[in-house]
Motif scaffolding. Sequence first.
Motif, mmCIF file in Angstrom:
data_model
loop_
_atom_site.group_PDB
_atom_site.id
_atom_site.type_symbol
_atom_site.label_atom_id
_atom_site.label_comp_id
_atom_site.label_asym_id
_atom_site.label_seq_id
_atom_site.Cartn_x
_atom_site.Cartn_y
_atom_site.Cartn_z
ATOM 1 N N UNK A 302 0.933 -1.122 0.028
ATOM 2 C CA UNK A 302 -0.011 0.152 -0.052
ATOM 3 C C UNK A 302 0.781 1.217 0.083
ATOM 4 N N UNK A 303 0.574 2.115 -0.914
ATOM 5 C CA UNK A 303 1.585 3.240 -1.336
ATOM 6 C C UNK A 303 0.840 4.522 -1.263
ATOM 7 N N UNK A 339 -9.116 2.841 -6.561
ATOM 8 C CA UNK A 339 -8.826 2.873 -5.122
ATOM 9 C C UNK A 339 -9.788 4.312 -4.575
ATOM 10 N N UNK A 340 -11.127 4.163 -4.775
ATOM 11 C CA UNK A 340 -11.857 5.253 -4.449
ATOM 12 C C UNK A 340 -11.740 5.696 -2.949
ATOM 13 N N UNK A 341 -11.904 6.703 -2.510
ATOM 14 C CA UNK A 341 -12.038 7.227 -1.347
ATOM 15 C C UNK A 341 -10.546 7.080 -0.229
ATOM 16 N N UNK A 342 -9.546 6.890 -0.921
ATOM 17 C CA UNK A 342 -8.157 6.721 -0.310
ATOM 18 C C UNK A 342 -7.139 7.211 -1.326
ATOM 19 N N UNK A 344 -4.126 6.048 -1.068
ATOM 20 C CA UNK A 344 -3.402 4.807 -1.118
ATOM 21 C C UNK A 344 -3.806 4.001 -2.204
ATOM 22 N N UNK A 345 -2.638 3.267 -2.841
ATOM 23 C CA UNK A 345 -2.875 2.596 -3.908
ATOM 24 C C UNK A 345 -2.121 1.191 -3.619
ATOM 25 N N UNK A 346 -2.693 0.054 -3.634
ATOM 26 C CA UNK A 346 -2.266 -1.034 -3.520
ATOM 27 C C UNK A 346 -1.506 -1.746 -4.939
ATOM 28 N N UNK A 347 -0.077 -1.815 -4.868
ATOM 29 C CA UNK A 347 0.602 -2.063 -6.026
ATOM 30 C C UNK A 347 1.532 -3.173 -5.917
ATOM 31 N N UNK A 348 1.759 -4.399 -6.962
ATOM 32 C CA UNK A 348 2.494 -5.242 -6.663
ATOM 33 C C UNK A 348 3.082 -5.787 -8.229
ATOM 34 N N UNK A 349 4.323 -6.631 -8.044
ATOM 35 C CA UNK A 349 4.930 -6.813 -9.305
ATOM 36 C C UNK A 349 4.569 -8.254 -9.527
ATOM 37 N N UNK A 411 -0.629 -8.702 1.886
ATOM 38 C CA UNK A 411 -0.554 -7.268 1.524
ATOM 39 C C UNK A 411 0.202 -6.445 2.983
ATOM 40 N N UNK A 412 1.126 -5.603 2.515
ATOM 41 C CA UNK A 412 1.782 -4.929 3.498
ATOM 42 C C UNK A 412 1.870 -3.387 3.365
ATOM 43 N N UNK A 413 2.325 -2.699 4.365
ATOM 44 C CA UNK A 413 2.589 -1.402 4.148
ATOM 45 C C UNK A 413 3.645 -1.096 5.231
#
Length: 806
Positions: A302-303, A339-342, A344-349, A411-413
Amino acid sequence: MTHATKAAASETSRRVWHVEVTGTVQGVGFRPFVHRLATGLGLDGWVRNVDGHVMVAAAGSPAALEAFVAGVRRDAPPLAVVRTVRVGETAGEAPPPGTGFTVLGSAAPSHPGAVREIPPDAATCAACLQELFDPRERRYRYPFINCTDCGPRATVITDLPYDRERTTMRAFPLCPQCADEYRDPGDRRFHAEPLACPACGPRLSWQDSPTCGADCLGEQALRQAVAAIGMGRIVAVKGLGGYQLICDATNAAAVGELRRRKSRPAKPFAVMVRGLAAAECLARISRTERAALTSSARPVVLLVARPPASEPGPAAEVRPGDHPAQVAHAVDRVAPSVHPGTDRIGLFLPTTGLHHLLLRDLDRPLVVTSGNLAEEPLAIGDAEALDQLAGIADGFLAHDRVIHARHDDSVVHIADHQMLTIRRARGYAPAPLSLPRHTPVPLVASGAQLKHTFTLAAADRAVVAPHGGDLEDARTLDAFEASYTDLVRLTGIDPHTVVHDLHPGYLSTQWAAAHWPAHRRIAVQHHHAHVAACAAEHGVRGPFTGVAYDGLGLGDDGTLWGGEILVADLTGYRRVGRFATAALPGGSAAVRHPSRMALGYLHGGEVLGSPAPAPELTEPFTARLEQREAAAVRAMIARGVNCPRASSAGRLFDAVASLLGLGDEVSYEGQAAIALEAAAGDLKAKALTWRLVRRGGLWVYDPLPTLTALLEELAAKTAVPRLAAAFHTTLADVTAALVERAVAAGAPRTVCLSGGCLQNRRLLTGIGQALRAQGLRVLVGSAIPVNDGGISYGQAAVAAARLGKE
């Protein structure tokens, strides 16, 4: 000295050592590593898998043997975890000099009952990725490419010791070329159990409709999937640990349709991008976040999302594996509905060869989300996927390798300068964790209800099962029981005792009661399990102060808790502080409707001497509500009908979000709190008014002065973002004050933070800074989620300590 004399002296100095290595040493290329190390040192002997360990017999000079053992400890393969290396001289028959070193077949268990470690799946390594896109290689564009350093592990292992015949790859006999690689000590695929190629391995298949058979296979199947996604369709793709639903993240219509079909109106989707350069166009990425993104676990990270019009920063240079075209347009084309309302966007490779191929061919970011309906288990079987996902997917990209174990994406942040796990699954689970105190009997901790996990424990090891979703119906319970049966067999842990939550309504508690007699059941209070999980992860064996902030958990007094200050150790606790209680109008309905929680605080807050906000302050809020429902809720509160009370930090977040107009109804847990954190952004703001009172021997935070100050500022036209920031500052200051009073009364100076509210980065950072300013040692879970996904580990740690004490 004659030649014969030298030979005799050499033979006299020759030793035979027996070496046993424990840890995550199967399925990670450990035997090939041992073979190369021993051969390079001129040793004779053998290596083999025995149960969950690796056994070695090595013969040679003492110096060579010492170098061998040092190398085993120091230079193990990247996916291995060496826990112990036991060495002893053997009196058995010594391997004749010059016979060389060999890899033997697996043997029967040497230590029945010992914990066997299952390696997690690992993302495609750089060497395999290079082959994947090299037309000269025979695995060019082969989706199932892997070697000893990467590929499926936990999702294909059916039993230990780890050999091909005990994986789902046993259905694919090796072709002559793969067999040669498998037997060649100099090849990086030497004893790579998931080894495969286009001639002998799994094949892709494409199906347009659940009612008809496969339309095409192999490369043609992949092209069909690429074409479908490119046209805005939704495709169900069989991944490592289950089916995934994939669509074009830049296509707002496709994302909206996925939301409609999946019954997921607002919860953010994860986005898979091809490489770091593309990720850095979409989000701001720190060095720690970059390391998490590129690790072999490949979690969703989460970025902080970049605004659509921003330009990539200087760190967004093109790297190997990135496509310049994607880098150029990734920023402006990701649909806001991802990613509505935040912010933060969850990205992964990419995690597999198949994912790399999809991203290379589509040349755009992709939404990749769990292949299930809302609140149902992840689909892993082909027939199951066709049945469950028929109403969501426009096509199915499957393959003929069986998925043995259900593993969702992790999922991490990064918060308060450390990586925190939100969901522990693919890439991390089921790697074991340590327990500070050994359990004298094997046990299973059945976990909580939401974000469910369970934990098997024996001796000083705890194996936390991968995230299983919310345990709320027969399907999720069936998935839990299947996972439990499988993990018991694989780990060799046969539980004698079960540990469970106090709440009788949890399916995990009911499961424990149904399968174990009362004298073999241990109940652990929810928030004690939360803070114990943090303490156990950090090896804390003695007393500590615990801060547990979450939605709801049953207290030992029969009421609902959620804003708790505890003085504890692993065997027990006492409550020293809490948040004031408020009514939850309609019980669980109040969780889904933050506006009800706001009314619960305004009209049913615990009476602690502070007046409720004046009607003229609350009128703008109540005026926007549906009047008949608001009147009914007020009547429920006044009469105390279906209005349980809770001292919950999470529910206070809901109430504040609703008062600020950030959400009166939610479709997923934590949505209102996420909106509140997003509104606060990076703004600096002073705390609102707050008050602590002494009640029943506890320090209690009275939120009514805070809510009154909030409404006064709102009436004075103070901006909502500044008020959201001020509320976060307030809770940080309140927490520091509660802990300060506890420490002044003798509470330990080590503070363990846990509970779902601590997923809020701003809150966690603020609390951490405030407590450290008092000179306190502050700990928070990293490998174990602070949310309810960590409850089972905490339960196991508490039970182990209690049983050990008894």
